[in-house]
Scaffold this motif. Sequence first.
Motif, mmCIF file in Angstrom:
data_model
loop_
_atom_site.group_PDB
_atom_site.id
_atom_site.type_symbol
_atom_site.label_atom_id
_atom_site.label_comp_id
_atom_site.label_asym_id
_atom_site.label_seq_id
_atom_site.Cartn_x
_atom_site.Cartn_y
_atom_site.Cartn_z
ATOM 1 N N GLY A 249 -6.001 -6.067 16.465
ATOM 2 C CA GLY A 249 -6.235 -5.047 15.530
ATOM 3 C C GLY A 249 -4.927 -4.345 15.098
ATOM 4 O O GLY A 249 -4.648 -4.107 13.901
ATOM 5 N N ALA A 250 -3.980 -4.013 16.201
ATOM 6 C CA ALA A 250 -2.819 -3.457 15.805
ATOM 7 C C ALA A 250 -1.915 -4.452 15.341
ATOM 8 O O ALA A 250 -1.211 -4.013 14.264
ATOM 9 C CB ALA A 250 -2.255 -3.198 17.042
ATOM 10 N N GLY A 251 -1.981 -5.700 15.478
ATOM 11 C CA GLY A 251 -1.050 -6.717 14.893
ATOM 12 C C GLY A 251 -1.344 -6.751 13.556
ATOM 13 O O GLY A 251 -0.219 -6.695 12.435
ATOM 14 N N ILE A 252 -2.449 -7.071 13.225
ATOM 15 C CA ILE A 252 -2.983 -7.218 11.874
ATOM 16 C C ILE A 252 -2.661 -6.047 11.051
ATOM 17 O O ILE A 252 -2.250 -6.182 9.938
ATOM 18 C CB ILE A 252 -4.432 -7.587 11.745
ATOM 19 N N THR A 253 -3.081 -4.862 11.342
ATOM 20 C CA THR A 253 -2.753 -3.706 10.584
ATOM 21 C C THR A 253 -1.050 -3.542 10.435
ATOM 22 O O THR A 253 -0.867 -3.244 9.384
ATOM 23 C CB THR A 253 -3.268 -2.646 11.411
ATOM 24 N N SER A 257 0.596 -3.843 6.659
ATOM 25 C CA SER A 257 1.586 -2.436 6.278
ATOM 26 C C SER A 257 2.891 -3.232 5.990
ATOM 27 O O SER A 257 3.450 -2.707 4.919
ATOM 28 C CB SER A 257 1.518 -1.564 7.453
ATOM 29 N N THR A 258 3.483 -3.992 6.540
ATOM 30 C CA THR A 258 4.942 -4.488 6.398
ATOM 31 C C THR A 258 4.802 -5.329 5.184
ATOM 32 O O THR A 258 5.800 -5.422 4.332
ATOM 33 C CB THR A 258 5.413 -5.564 7.676
ATOM 34 N N TYR A 259 3.577 -6.301 4.925
ATOM 35 C CA TYR A 259 3.491 -6.976 3.690
ATOM 36 C C TYR A 259 3.516 -6.067 2.396
ATOM 37 O O TYR A 259 4.107 -6.198 1.452
ATOM 38 C CB TYR A 259 2.172 -7.806 3.795
ATOM 39 N N VAL A 260 2.908 -4.883 2.492
ATOM 40 C CA VAL A 260 2.788 -4.159 1.405
ATOM 41 C C VAL A 260 4.230 -3.538 1.087
ATOM 42 O O VAL A 260 4.642 -3.313 -0.077
ATOM 43 C CB VAL A 260 1.836 -2.968 1.785
ATOM 44 N N MET A 261 5.008 -3.208 2.260
ATOM 45 C CA MET A 261 6.392 -2.382 2.072
ATOM 46 C C MET A 261 7.079 -3.569 1.579
ATOM 47 O O MET A 261 7.928 -3.001 0.571
ATOM 48 C CB MET A 261 6.568 -1.933 3.429
ATOM 49 N N LEU A 262 7.042 -4.682 1.739
ATOM 50 C CA LEU A 262 8.217 -5.577 1.635
ATOM 51 C C LEU A 262 7.817 -6.197 0.115
ATOM 52 O O LEU A 262 8.720 -6.493 -0.760
ATOM 53 C CB LEU A 262 8.120 -6.840 2.463
ATOM 54 N N SER A 263 6.805 -6.136 -0.150
ATOM 55 C CA SER A 263 6.116 -6.726 -1.568
ATOM 56 C C SER A 263 6.453 -5.769 -2.941
ATOM 57 O O SER A 263 6.400 -5.916 -3.962
ATOM 58 C CB SER A 263 4.768 -7.344 -1.651
ATOM 59 N N GLY A 264 6.537 -4.493 -2.303
ATOM 60 C CA GLY A 264 6.806 -3.395 -3.256
ATOM 61 C C GLY A 264 5.238 -3.024 -4.202
ATOM 62 O O GLY A 264 5.313 -2.568 -4.993
ATOM 63 N N SER A 265 4.291 -3.418 -3.390
ATOM 64 C CA SER A 265 2.903 -3.511 -4.059
ATOM 65 C C SER A 265 2.577 -1.900 -4.268
ATOM 66 O O SER A 265 3.036 -0.781 -3.489
ATOM 67 C CB SER A 265 1.732 -3.836 -3.094
ATOM 68 N N VAL A 266 2.314 -1.540 -5.347
ATOM 69 C CA VAL A 266 1.804 -0.233 -5.803
ATOM 70 C C VAL A 266 0.517 0.349 -5.548
ATOM 71 O O VAL A 266 0.123 1.439 -5.636
ATOM 72 C CB VAL A 266 2.319 0.248 -7.157
ATOM 73 N N GLY A 268 -1.583 -1.203 -2.556
ATOM 74 C CA GLY A 268 -1.786 -1.215 -1.201
ATOM 75 C C GLY A 268 -1.183 -0.144 -0.682
ATOM 76 O O GLY A 268 -0.230 0.800 -1.097
ATOM 77 N N GLU A 269 -1.797 0.450 0.487
ATOM 78 C CA GLU A 269 -1.084 1.428 1.298
ATOM 79 C C GLU A 269 -0.458 0.727 2.833
ATOM 80 O O GLU A 269 -1.059 -0.168 3.200
ATOM 81 C CB GLU A 269 -2.310 2.270 1.762
ATOM 82 N N VAL A 270 0.569 1.706 3.348
ATOM 83 C CA VAL A 270 0.757 1.236 4.623
ATOM 84 C C VAL A 270 -0.053 2.280 5.480
ATOM 85 O O VAL A 270 -0.288 2.998 5.438
ATOM 86 C CB VAL A 270 2.378 1.512 4.826
ATOM 87 N N TYR A 271 -0.229 1.378 6.769
ATOM 88 C CA TYR A 271 -0.858 2.017 8.057
ATOM 89 C C TYR A 271 -0.267 2.061 9.125
ATOM 90 O O TYR A 271 -0.869 1.892 10.279
ATOM 91 C CB TYR A 271 -2.299 1.251 7.978
ATOM 92 N N TYR A 272 1.219 2.609 9.288
ATOM 93 C CA TYR A 272 1.712 2.618 10.457
ATOM 94 C C TYR A 272 1.390 3.496 11.184
ATOM 95 O O TYR A 272 1.539 3.589 12.352
ATOM 96 C CB TYR A 272 3.344 2.732 10.006
ATOM 97 N N ASP A 273 0.856 4.570 10.527
ATOM 98 C CA ASP A 273 0.545 5.851 11.348
ATOM 99 C C ASP A 273 -0.749 5.504 12.114
ATOM 100 O O ASP A 273 -0.806 5.793 13.359
ATOM 101 C CB ASP A 273 0.215 7.091 10.556
ATOM 102 N N THR A 274 -1.629 4.782 11.635
ATOM 103 C CA THR A 274 -2.738 4.168 12.203
ATOM 104 C C THR A 274 -2.478 3.371 13.629
ATOM 105 O O THR A 274 -2.943 3.524 14.654
ATOM 106 C CB THR A 274 -3.708 3.585 11.335
ATOM 107 N N VAL A 275 -1.830 2.536 13.304
ATOM 108 C CA VAL A 275 -1.274 1.808 14.313
ATOM 109 C C VAL A 275 -0.796 2.318 15.591
ATOM 110 O O VAL A 275 -0.871 2.283 16.849
ATOM 111 C CB VAL A 275 -0.097 0.587 14.227
ATOM 112 N N VAL A 276 0.242 3.398 15.411
ATOM 113 C CA VAL A 276 0.842 4.323 16.457
ATOM 114 C C VAL A 276 -0.215 5.182 16.924
ATOM 115 O O VAL A 276 -0.167 5.532 18.174
ATOM 116 C CB VAL A 276 2.075 5.195 15.705
ATOM 117 N N ASN A 277 -0.998 5.718 16.030
ATOM 118 C CA ASN A 277 -2.030 6.544 16.443
ATOM 119 C C ASN A 277 -2.958 5.912 17.894
ATOM 120 O O ASN A 277 -3.190 6.514 18.682
ATOM 121 C CB ASN A 277 -2.841 7.128 15.497
#
Length: 824
Positions: A249-253, A257-266, A268-277
Amino acid sequence: MSLKPCFHCTLPVPADAEVVSPIKGEQRSFCCIGCKSVCEAIYSAGLEGFYQRMYDGTALAPPPDLPRELALYDLDEVQEEFVDSLGETREIHLLVEGIHCAACVWLIEHSLLNLAGVSQARVNLSGRRLHVVWDNGRLKLSSIIRRLGQIGYAAVPYDPDAAEDRLRRENRHLLYRMGFAGFTMMNLLWISIALYSGADRGEFRGLFQWVGFALATPTLVYSGYPFFRGAWSGIRHLHLGMDVPIAIGAGITYLYSTYVMLSGSVTGEVYYDTVVNFIFVILVGRYLEAISKRQAVASTQRLLDLQPRVATLLSDAGEKVVPIRSVKQGDRVLVRPGERIPVDGVVLQGQSAVDEGMLTGESVPVAKSPMMPVSAGTINGHGALQVEVTGLLKDSALGRIIRLVEEAQASKAPIQCVADRIVPWFVAITIGLATATFFWWLDTDFEIALMAATAVLIITCPCAFGLATPMSIAVATGLGARHGILIRNGDVLERFSSIDHFVFDKTGTLTEGAMRVTAIGSGTSEWHPGEPVNAEIHQLLGQLLAVEQFSEHPVAAALTACAESIGWKPQQFKVEDFVNRPGYGVSALVEGAAVVVGNAAWLREHGVTPDPTHRQLAERLDRSGSGSLHCAVNGVEVALIGVEDPLRKDAAALVADLKREGMALTMLSGDRQVTAEAIADRLGGMPVIAEVLPEQKDQVIDRLQRNEHRVAMVGDGVNDAPALVRADVGIALGSGTDVSIASADIVLMSSELDKVRLASSLSRRTLRTIRQNIAISIAYNLIMVPLAMSALVTPLVAAISMPISSLLVIGNAARIRTLFKGRQ
């Protein structure tokens, strides 16, 4: 001249067998090659701090950190501290680091049982301890520890101090990881607020995403490391533990999120907060679980704390405070007023009163004088005592109690086998449900599918199910031990809860076991203790003392005491051909006269005809509940002796309580039927089986069992041993001797009969709690899993919910302690 102490074990070094070796540039003396080898291995492993621990009074034990030289643990000199017997078949308790759920238990047990030479492996989830029985000729201990390391668990022989240090260190590391995750979570909240407030569509979108990445990455690597390590170990050994779905769960999320950030997708959303939380929340849950487990089983640790660390050794050179391990049998130790007695022993000099409440539950101190026994862990009162050592550490009464409690906490009740069969499939089902959830929502929205699948992975957990039984058993057995109720294993608690018939031995159980003479009838005359003694009674009591001094029966003790009270001493008679037949009586030649003492059948066997002049006294004694025995000299009955065993003060109350609970009751007695029935009437009435020989008691139990009764036998643990073993649950009253512990399922350390009722109530409360815990864990999954699959639960809520279920189970198990409220 005093001998040098061995540098390793501190025992004296024989002058003609000194072994010298340079250790860190200094010449050290050892008592044998074994101690020298162990010391060199410890220093080569960089663990010399071990000796600093040893000399401050703690017990000699291997250090808690796993040494590089595992062969250290194969040495008998090391194993003797932890292994009861150094034979071919050995058993040991290991402290295992990394156990946190029922899946870990399954993996460890099944991995070790696949090793040739391991016959038994049981994990105590609540205490993170592993009990292993292995064939030392086929398999070395180092191989067992190495195998545990291969599947991701570090283990060392269990030592109370090392265990506490290791648990504190584990909790400290857990706290550090939790603190780091909490710090990044608070900072990520600001990033999340910015993104949710519109920054996700502006020129700073990429900046905020990179800041989130910079915070989430070290958190995933450091705080999430235990989950990924456990998941990798499980996958590598084809076993899916609970770390697997958390890591997935943590790894895929994180990767999405890393894919959305690197691809510059407008879109998709990043879920770094979800992973850390959810990493932070899961770590909080595990930390709270660890604290709650330690509090729930604290009773066992309190027993361990009763073992003194040092003793004041007496020798020709004077007094010396030494570590308890350097004391050996036959040594003399000094116990000052207010100190705990460090060993089992016999008082040589001094008088005092000793508080034995921790062993017997009795609140009144017991007077001690020379030749009386004392026990380790009890508290000396006002006087100083010199004690000769008879038992040390694990060989003491306290050591046997602690070992019994630890074995009980490591055992499994039959109801737990259900959980053991389910757990291995639980994670596979979890991953299957998460996969199905992902594809179910994929056509609707990829992110909804990802979040719902992640929530399913996190929310389904067998931890509560796995803790349901061991936590309840750990609390019940530890708590029982604190109140003088020693329970052999979890199976006993389950069996005891279904008991419907109690069988009581009379003498020493319902009665005090301290017989006294009430009357002696000789011909037409009758004598009572305290009255003047005529020549005939005086001579008779002398002959009785001569015969009965060789018997250990309570009646013999009463007759001996009565004879000694009028001045007779055992050495005054020449006794030959002594015969003791349990259940019948004794006989011997006293100064050439044939003396026979026992029941009527014993006299008939010796060709003696009962004297009818004693019939009236016998009938009166029977009606009052007193027993009687016959005495014959040279083939003629000369006296009838009345003896009485007073009822215990709480016996009638126990009988009344058990009747109120609907229990069937039976009293077993070797007395005549009329006498036994009179005593039963004084107790409130119950069926009586009288004139039973010791070897016939187990036959009575067997007959009741064939009639579909679930029988608990309550006896003194020595002459009732066969019946205690035969019964569904054997309960021994007494001081916890080896015989009673070996024969009984439950040992009551004091003579309080109310403990029988408490033990029965404890078993029923424990089984009820286990069922409640299983219901809680099942209800949690039945409610939360469908919500997660419906995308109504976010991964963060799932992470909060998962540990709550385990905490509910732990808290419910801790409620067992309310049974003893007011008895602390």
